[in-house]
Design an enzyme around this catalytic site. Structure first.
Site, short mmCIF file in Angstrom:
data_model
loop_
_atom_site.label_atom_id
_atom_site.label_comp_id
_atom_site.label_asym_id
_atom_site.label_seq_id
_atom_site.Cartn_x
_atom_site.Cartn_y
_atom_site.Cartn_z
N GLY A 288 5.62 2.10 -2.33
CA GLY A 288 6.99 2.18 -1.62
C GLY A 288 7.07 3.49 -1.56
N GLY A 289 6.75 4.33 -2.51
CA GLY A 289 7.09 5.74 -2.61
C GLY A 289 6.21 6.88 -2.63
N SER A 290 4.81 6.51 -2.67
CA SER A 290 3.61 7.14 -2.91
C SER A 290 2.34 6.36 -2.53
CB SER A 290 3.46 7.69 -4.20
OG SER A 290 3.33 7.01 -5.34
N THR A 291 1.23 6.98 -2.14
CA THR A 291 0.18 6.54 -1.98
C THR A 291 -0.93 7.30 -2.80
OG1 THR A 291 -1.34 5.66 -0.16
CG2 THR A 291 -0.19 7.54 0.19
N GLN A 292 -2.13 6.54 -3.33
CA GLN A 292 -3.09 7.25 -4.05
C GLN A 292 -4.42 6.78 -3.55
OE1 GLN A 292 -0.74 5.23 -6.06
NE2 GLN A 292 0.77 7.00 -6.29
N GLU B 18 -1.29 7.40 -12.13
CA GLU B 18 -1.20 5.97 -11.77
C GLU B 18 -2.20 5.62 -10.85
OE1 GLU B 18 1.90 3.59 -8.48
OE2 GLU B 18 2.51 5.58 -9.36
#
Length: 459
Positions: free
Chosen positions: A212-216, A182
């Site tokens: 909302g559920g993850s960060t990259q 992603e």
């Protein structure tokens, strides 16, 4: 004896004829598949072209983004010119809610929404090109957080609906996207829109995405040491537009803003059904269910300080959960999603045009919001918590307080979603774009496609 020799000759010729017919049939069937795994070098032109009256050629790609809060369709129209990087002419977009993961207990219930979005695709792509326009769905953190069996049933339902559509879609075209992929796809999007992919030098930008559920966090390292000391799974190499790129890419599942809110707020003490949060205003109250128990969540008591206690809570929560990046202070970065939304909510940037912020701007905003929870409760009840989380997260990732970040929802009037980058990589890999002229790049000893770690740790 002569009769036996003649018979043997005819037998051999018969076998050769059958073999040649098999080869010809196999090749014709192979080349007829627009979603084949590799591309025949004899293909005279890319697949799925629409030739308009002015002589320009176009191709379409359809990407479903099944996120944690909603499902969105992106229909991209590309102008293609031989040996040149394609140009994005326009995008059709529509979003529905809730997210696909909301139907985990009843996969059939997702049908109306998927069919609604497929109708958008039908009206956006010329009917003559339906059979050669690839259809893909990539699910993100919402499905990554589901137990495997529940996610599989949802994806199987979508696959069945896609198979009934007029657009070609393979079984693997509907899948859960790895968080790192992603980030890489978002990196491709931004650098495609800013011109970094078209440049012969290394003038690319990094990306920060807070969902909302993850960060990259994803960027192209300039220092070879970054590649050498990073975990092998964080270094990915892939090829796009005839150039190889090596990236640092890490996704933190469970550290998206919505997930963090739940982790911080919905953490009841044993034996108590009332939870008090120092990060919320005194007049805030709501309920939530956990393990079949209804809990009440309340804000702080009036007069209690919020900023320092809430900041301490954030620092403890993030302790050893993220890795500092040595090059974070030196490279240009774009920040998206909740980084953008909260800054726009506070008028720190223009809602439509975006802008530039320092990390310290989030910290200053947190001090102001958290210090006025009693006198000026924010419209977003969790705003104090949200801003402190962003401030602490960025510093834990290695960004100093004076580091400037570019915030953009669009670049050149095009959305900065990862969906564009994923569509570009997918279509080019399968031969939907013409071969481009080589762009000089730094040589690597090996490269892997998006979805697998690189085998090489150095240039």
């Amino acid at each position: 004896m002569k009769k036996r020799k003649v018979a043997a000759v005819f037998l051999i010729l018969g076998f050769l004829l059958v073999y040649l017919m098999f080869i010809l049939h196999r090749d014709s069937s192979y080349n007829a598949d627009p979603l084949r795994d590799t591309v025949s070098t004899s293909t005279p032109q890319p697949l799925g072209l629409e030739h308009e009256e002015n002589g320009e050629s176009f191709q379409y790609g359809i990407m479903f983004d099944a996120g944690s809060t909603g499902t969105r369709i992106h229909v991209f129209k590309f102008q293609v010119v031989d040996k040149e990087i394609p140009r994005l002419k326009n995008e059709t977009f529509k979003a529905i809610s809730p997210g696909l993961s909301a139907y985990a207990d009843d996969p059939d219930a997702c049908t109306p929404g998927i069919m609604e979005l497929l109708e958008v695709a039908k009206t956006s792509v010329p009917q003559s090109l339906w059979s050669v326009t690839p259809l893909v769905l990539k699910a993100t953190a919402g499905l990554r957080l589901l137990p495997g069996q529940l996610a599989d049933k949802l994806l199987d339902k979508v696959r069945a609906l896609f198979q009934e559509s007029p657009f070609p879609s393979k079984e693997e075209s509907v899948s859960v996207m790895d968080g790192t992929d992603e980030g890489i796809s978002a990196w491709i999007t931004v650098n495609f829109l800013t011109g970094g992919l078209q440049s012969s030098d290394s003038s690319t930008v990094g990306i920060l995405d807070l969902g909302g559920g993850s960060t990259q966090i994803t960027f192209s390292p300039k220092d070879e040491k970054t590649i050498q000391i990073s975990p092998v799974d964080d270094i990915r190499s892939f090829q796009v537009f005839n150039k190889t790129h090596t990236l640092y890419a890490h996704s933190y599942l469970g550290l998206g803003l919505v997930s963090v809110r739940r982790a911080i707020l919905e953490n009841p003490d044993f034996g108590s059904t009332v939870v008090t949060s120092i990060c919320m205003s005194p007049d805030f109250e709501t309920t939530f269910e956990q393990a079949n128990i209804i809990y009440t969540l309340k804000g702080q008591k009036a007069g209690e300080p919020a900023y320092e206690p809430c900041r301490t809570k954030m620092e403890k929560f993030l302790y050893k959960k993220v890795t500092k990046v040595s090059e974070a202070a030196d490279l240009d970065f774009y920040a998206f999603s909740y980084y953008y939304d909260l800054a726009a909510e506070l008028n720190l940037i223009d809602l439509k045009k975006g802008g530039t912020l320092r990390v310290s701007d989030y910290t200053t905003a947190a001090q102001k919001v958290c210090g006025n929870l009693v006198t000026s409760p924010p419209k977003i009840p969790s705003l104090c918590l949200d801003l402190l989380y962003i401030s602490v997260l960025l510093q834990e990732l290695g960004f100093p307080l004076d580091k400037e970040l570019k915030l953009a929802r669009t670049i050149n009037d095009m959305e900065t979603s990862w969906a564009l980058g994923a569509t570009i990589h997918y279509m080019e890999t399968l031969g939907f774009f013409p071969k481009t002229s080589p762009i000089p790049d730094r040589a690597v000893t090996d490269f892997s496609p998006i979805g697998s770690p690189t085998k090489s740790r150095c240039f």
